[in-house]
Motif scaffolding. Structure first.
Motif, PDB file in Angstrom:
ATOM      1  N   LEU A 290     -24.189  43.895 -55.772  1.00  0.00           N
ATOM      2  CA  LEU A 290     -24.341  43.382 -57.132  1.00  0.00           C
ATOM      3  C   LEU A 290     -25.782  42.945 -57.394  1.00  0.00           C
ATOM      4  CD1 LEU A 290     -21.041  41.298 -57.401  1.00  0.00           C
ATOM      5  CD2 LEU A 290     -21.612  43.335 -58.740  1.00  0.00           C
ATOM      6  N   SER A 291     -26.399  42.301 -56.398  1.00  0.00           N
ATOM      7  CA  SER A 291     -27.790  41.867 -56.544  1.00  0.00           C
ATOM      8  C   SER A 291     -28.718  43.065 -56.661  1.00  0.00           C
ATOM      9  CB  SER A 291     -28.200  40.994 -55.347  1.00  0.00           C
ATOM     10  OG  SER A 291     -27.411  39.830 -55.281  1.00  0.00           O
ATOM     11  N   ALA A 292     -28.463  44.116 -55.859  1.00  0.00           N
ATOM     12  CA  ALA A 292     -29.298  45.318 -55.924  1.00  0.00           C
ATOM     13  C   ALA A 292     -29.164  45.999 -57.279  1.00  0.00           C
ATOM     14  CB  ALA A 292     -28.909  46.277 -54.800  1.00  0.00           C
ATOM     15  N   HIS A 293     -27.960  45.966 -57.853  1.00  0.00           N
ATOM     16  CA  HIS A 293     -27.774  46.555 -59.184  1.00  0.00           C
ATOM     17  C   HIS A 293     -28.531  45.748 -60.239  1.00  0.00           C
ATOM     18  CE1 HIS A 293     -25.820  48.489 -62.605  1.00  0.00           C
ATOM     19  NE2 HIS A 293     -25.646  47.260 -63.094  1.00  0.00           N
ATOM     20  N   GLU A 294     -28.424  44.426 -60.121  1.00  0.00           N
ATOM     21  CA  GLU A 294     -29.082  43.580 -61.103  1.00  0.00           C
ATOM     22  C   GLU A 294     -30.599  43.694 -61.040  1.00  0.00           C
ATOM     23  OE1 GLU A 294     -29.303  38.822 -62.272  1.00  0.00           O
ATOM     24  OE2 GLU A 294     -27.792  39.554 -60.870  1.00  0.00           O
ATOM     25  N   ARG A 295     -31.144  43.808 -59.805  1.00  0.00           N
ATOM     26  CA  ARG A 295     -32.595  43.843 -59.656  1.00  0.00           C
ATOM     27  C   ARG A 295     -33.171  45.246 -59.816  1.00  0.00           C
ATOM     28  NH1 ARG A 295     -35.431  40.710 -54.746  1.00  0.00           N
ATOM     29  NH2 ARG A 295     -34.607  39.009 -56.026  1.00  0.00           N
ATOM     30  N   TYR A 296     -32.499  46.236 -59.234  1.00  0.00           N
ATOM     31  CA  TYR A 296     -33.082  47.574 -59.198  1.00  0.00           C
ATOM     32  C   TYR A 296     -32.287  48.610 -59.990  1.00  0.00           C
ATOM     33  CZ  TYR A 296     -35.306  45.329 -55.201  1.00  0.00           C
ATOM     34  OH  TYR A 296     -35.980  44.463 -54.384  1.00  0.00           O
ATOM     35  N   GLY A 297     -31.136  48.204 -60.522  1.00  0.00           N
ATOM     36  CA  GLY A 297     -30.322  49.148 -61.281  1.00  0.00           C
ATOM     37  C   GLY A 297     -29.568  50.135 -60.418  1.00  0.00           C
ATOM     38  N   GLN A 298     -29.345  49.829 -59.160  1.00  0.00           N
ATOM     39  CA  GLN A 298     -28.663  50.758 -58.262  1.00  0.00           C
ATOM     40  C   GLN A 298     -27.157  50.730 -58.525  1.00  0.00           C
ATOM     41  OE1 GLN A 298     -29.717  49.644 -54.276  1.00  0.00           O
ATOM     42  NE2 GLN A 298     -31.848  50.322 -54.462  1.00  0.00           N
ATOM     43  N   CYS A 299     -26.608  51.906 -58.823  1.00  0.00           N
ATOM     44  CA  CYS A 299     -25.172  51.990 -59.089  1.00  0.00           C
ATOM     45  C   CYS A 299     -24.395  52.007 -57.779  1.00  0.00           C
ATOM     46  CB  CYS A 299     -24.855  53.248 -59.898  1.00  0.00           C
ATOM     47  SG  CYS A 299     -25.170  54.783 -58.990  1.00  0.00           S
ATOM     48  N   PHE A 300     -23.126  51.648 -57.848  1.00  0.00           N
ATOM     49  CA  PHE A 300     -22.247  51.744 -56.681  1.00  0.00           C
ATOM     50  C   PHE A 300     -20.803  51.758 -57.155  1.00  0.00           C
ATOM     51  CE2 PHE A 300     -22.524  47.223 -57.487  1.00  0.00           C
ATOM     52  CZ  PHE A 300     -21.262  46.726 -57.194  1.00  0.00           C
ATOM     53  N   SER A 301     -19.933  52.179 -56.265  1.00  0.00           N
ATOM     54  CA  SER A 301     -18.501  52.241 -56.554  1.00  0.00           C
ATOM     55  C   SER A 301     -17.735  51.672 -55.369  1.00  0.00           C
ATOM     56  CB  SER A 301     -18.060  53.684 -56.803  1.00  0.00           C
ATOM     57  OG  SER A 301     -18.709  54.239 -57.919  1.00  0.00           O
ATOM     58  N   ILE A 302     -16.475  51.358 -55.611  1.00  0.00           N
ATOM     59  CA  ILE A 302     -15.591  50.941 -54.524  1.00  0.00           C
ATOM     60  C   ILE A 302     -14.309  51.747 -54.604  1.00  0.00           C
ATOM     61  CG2 ILE A 302     -16.532  48.592 -54.460  1.00  0.00           C
ATOM     62  CD1 ILE A 302     -13.931  47.665 -55.833  1.00  0.00           C
ATOM     63  N   ALA A 303     -13.625  51.832 -53.460  1.00  0.00           N
ATOM     64  CA  ALA A 303     -12.344  52.536 -53.406  1.00  0.00           C
ATOM     65  C   ALA A 303     -11.385  51.712 -52.567  1.00  0.00           C
ATOM     66  CB  ALA A 303     -12.520  53.927 -52.811  1.00  0.00           C
ATOM     67  N   LEU A 304     -10.300  51.278 -53.184  1.00  0.00           N
ATOM     68  CA  LEU A 304      -9.231  50.606 -52.459  1.00  0.00           C
ATOM     69  C   LEU A 304      -8.255  51.649 -51.952  1.00  0.00           C
ATOM     70  CD1 LEU A 304      -8.443  47.455 -54.628  1.00  0.00           C
ATOM     71  CD2 LEU A 304      -9.202  47.461 -52.253  1.00  0.00           C
ATOM     72  N   CYS A 305      -7.789  51.467 -50.727  1.00  0.00           N
ATOM     73  CA  CYS A 305      -6.919  52.464 -50.095  1.00  0.00           C
ATOM     74  C   CYS A 305      -5.748  51.759 -49.435  1.00  0.00           C
ATOM     75  CB  CYS A 305      -7.731  53.263 -49.073  1.00  0.00           C
ATOM     76  SG  CYS A 305      -6.756  54.337 -48.013  1.00  0.00           S
ATOM     77  N   ASP A 306      -4.545  52.288 -49.638  1.00  0.00           N
ATOM     78  CA  ASP A 306      -3.342  51.673 -49.071  1.00  0.00           C
ATOM     79  C   ASP A 306      -2.484  52.749 -48.428  1.00  0.00           C
ATOM     80  OD1 ASP A 306      -1.658  48.986 -49.219  1.00  0.00           O
ATOM     81  OD2 ASP A 306      -0.277  50.649 -49.569  1.00  0.00           O
ATOM     82  N   ILE A 307      -2.055  52.503 -47.186  1.00  0.00           N
ATOM     83  CA  ILE A 307      -1.217  53.477 -46.482  1.00  0.00           C
ATOM     84  C   ILE A 307       0.172  53.499 -47.129  1.00  0.00           C
ATOM     85  CG2 ILE A 307      -0.177  54.095 -44.267  1.00  0.00           C
ATOM     86  CD1 ILE A 307      -2.494  52.684 -42.900  1.00  0.00           C
TER      87      ILE A 307
END
Length: 441
Positions: A290-307
């Motif tokens: 989140l800090s990297a996005h706020e400072r440098y605009g770096q996007c990211f994603s997450i993936a939740l996985c359940d068996i």
């Protein structure tokens, strides 16, 4: 004060010599004239003051009677050699002195008696007299003793360092090992011959020029390869205060074993069953993203996985089988993701992936790849396994809780839609209400 024995029948012929040698009283050195049997013929002021014997007490007596501990036999041989060869002879007293002159000094000394240098010279052209010259060399011997003591202390210190501090001496041009301390050899299992010539890269330490302190003063941490191939985590510092040219183009690395710290760190960051990050560590990584996005605009994603249907695995095959499935599942996800991605066990049979610099489309593609890999993998005890995924890309201004909530909602949709599928989260504020913190079986 220099006295010559006037009872000698040849003394009249020596009056000029006596007058000349009277100058010896002004010398800052001892002067004794003896015959081949060491009978004293002359005794100057220096000898009188330091040996505490007046000339009249010494002249006519043998040195052996005056100083019972004198190495008389050796001294006679030296005197006869000087007289026969008509050249100087030297005496090196084993104790450091010929005449026992106690030191009377305010400062401490390594010696009890004055240290002396002794020379024997033929007296003029006579074959029956020799001059014994005694120089006070105590200051020189004290300096030598201090230097020797310092050298021994330095040697002991170096031995202590060698035995207790891990160091490497490497070639400054190519980074190859030239020497290793005994402590490093003992800790790594390398022999001195085997480690010599190894490159730093081969040892797991990387390039020499990269082993520098960071701007905040932190030192590089590296997995130093042991002789058996296993890693020993170390912190590396380039030794300060050594000029490269002065040590033949060498650089010296001081290496600190941090394997215990790494183990404690791993225990605090990792799930003990699967080896994936734990939830607390993932929260830290998410805040960093989140800090990297706020400072440098770096996007990211997450993936939740359940068996899918994991409860059945435990019910039908037991918890040990369930644990084995969880370990294999985590290992598969780790193997199928990038080194920059972070995998964490979110709880129970649920895992979460942090995908830096990844759009929602790329994250969905990655999750789909994982879903297929899970289905196609071989699962001992159980015949088949599947998992459901919920993917969400971070949007500007979105909090960590809001992002996780959207990914969790997408996972819920995947479960409700029949499992074994990937669902992508909707944009913020468009997600309908649904149960929170429920079981995704």
């Amino acid at each position: 004060m220099l006295r010559v024995d006037s009872t000698d029948p040849r003394s009249d012929a020596r009056r000029p010599a006596e007058l000349m040698t009277s100058l010896a009283d002004h010398l800052s050195t001892g002067l004794v004239i003896v015959d081949p049997e060491l009978t004293v013929q002359a005794w100057n002021r220096w000898m009188a003051e330091h040996a505490k014997l007046a000339p009249e007490e010494a002249i006519g007596r043998s040195l052996e009677s005056l100083f019972p501990d004198l190495p008389a036999a050796t001294l006679r041989r030296r005197v006869k050699a000087a007289l026969q060869l008509r050249s100087p002879s030297y005496v090196h007293p084993r104790r450091g002195y010929l005449f026992p002159v106690p030191l009377d000094r305010v400062t401490e000394s390594n010696f009890v008696y004055m240290q002396q240098r002794v020379r024997i010279l033929p007296y003029q052209d006579e074959a029956c007299r020799a001059i014994i010259v005694v120089d006070d060399v105590t200051a020189t011997r004290e300096a030598e003793a201090r230097a020797a003591a310092a050298a021994r202390a330095s040697e002991r210190y170096l031995e202590l360092l060698d035995s207790n501090v891990m160091t490497l001496a490497v070639n400054a041009s190519d980074g190859r090992v030239m020497r290793a301390s005994s402590a490093l050899l003992e800790s790594t299992g390398w022999s001195a011959a085997a480690i010599t010539g190894q490159s730093l890269q081969a040892l797991g330490l990387g390039l020499l020029d990269a082993l520098t302190e960071a701007a905040d003063g932190t030192l590089p941490e590296r997995p130093l390869r042991r002789a058996n191939g296993k890693a020993l985590w170390v912190r590396v510092r380039q030794a300060r205060g050594l000029i490269e040219d002065e040590v033949g183009g060498e650089r010296h690395l001081v290496i600190q074993d941090i394997s215990l710290q790494k183990k404690i760190q791993t225990l605090s960051e990792r799930d003990t069953l699967t080896g994936a990050y734990n939830r607390m560590k993932f929260d830290q990584l998410l805040q960093t993203a989140l800090s990297a996005h706020e400072r440098y605009g770096q996007c990211f994603s997450i993936a939740l996985c359940d068996i899918d249907h994991f409860k059945r695995v435990n019910d039908e095959h037991g918890h040990l089988a369930g644990d084995a499935v969880l370990r294999q599942f985590a290992a598969l996800l780790q193997a199928q993701t990038r080194a920059s991605d972070a995998l964490a066990r979110w709880g129970g049979e649920e895992f979460v992936l942090l995908l830096p610099m990844t759009s929602v489309q790329a994250a969905t593609t990655a999750a789909e790849k994982l879903r297929r890999a899970i289905v196609n993998d071989h699962w001992p005890v159980i015949d088949q396994l599947s998992a459901s995924f919920g993917v969400a890309a971070h949007t500007p201004g979105e909090s960590a809780d809001a992002l996780l909530d959207r990914a969790d909602h997408a996972l819920y949709q995947a479960k409700e839609s029949g499992r074994n599928r990937v669902c992508t989260a909707e944009e913020p504020d468009t997600c309908p209400d649904r149960p929170r913190d429920g079981e995704h079986d």
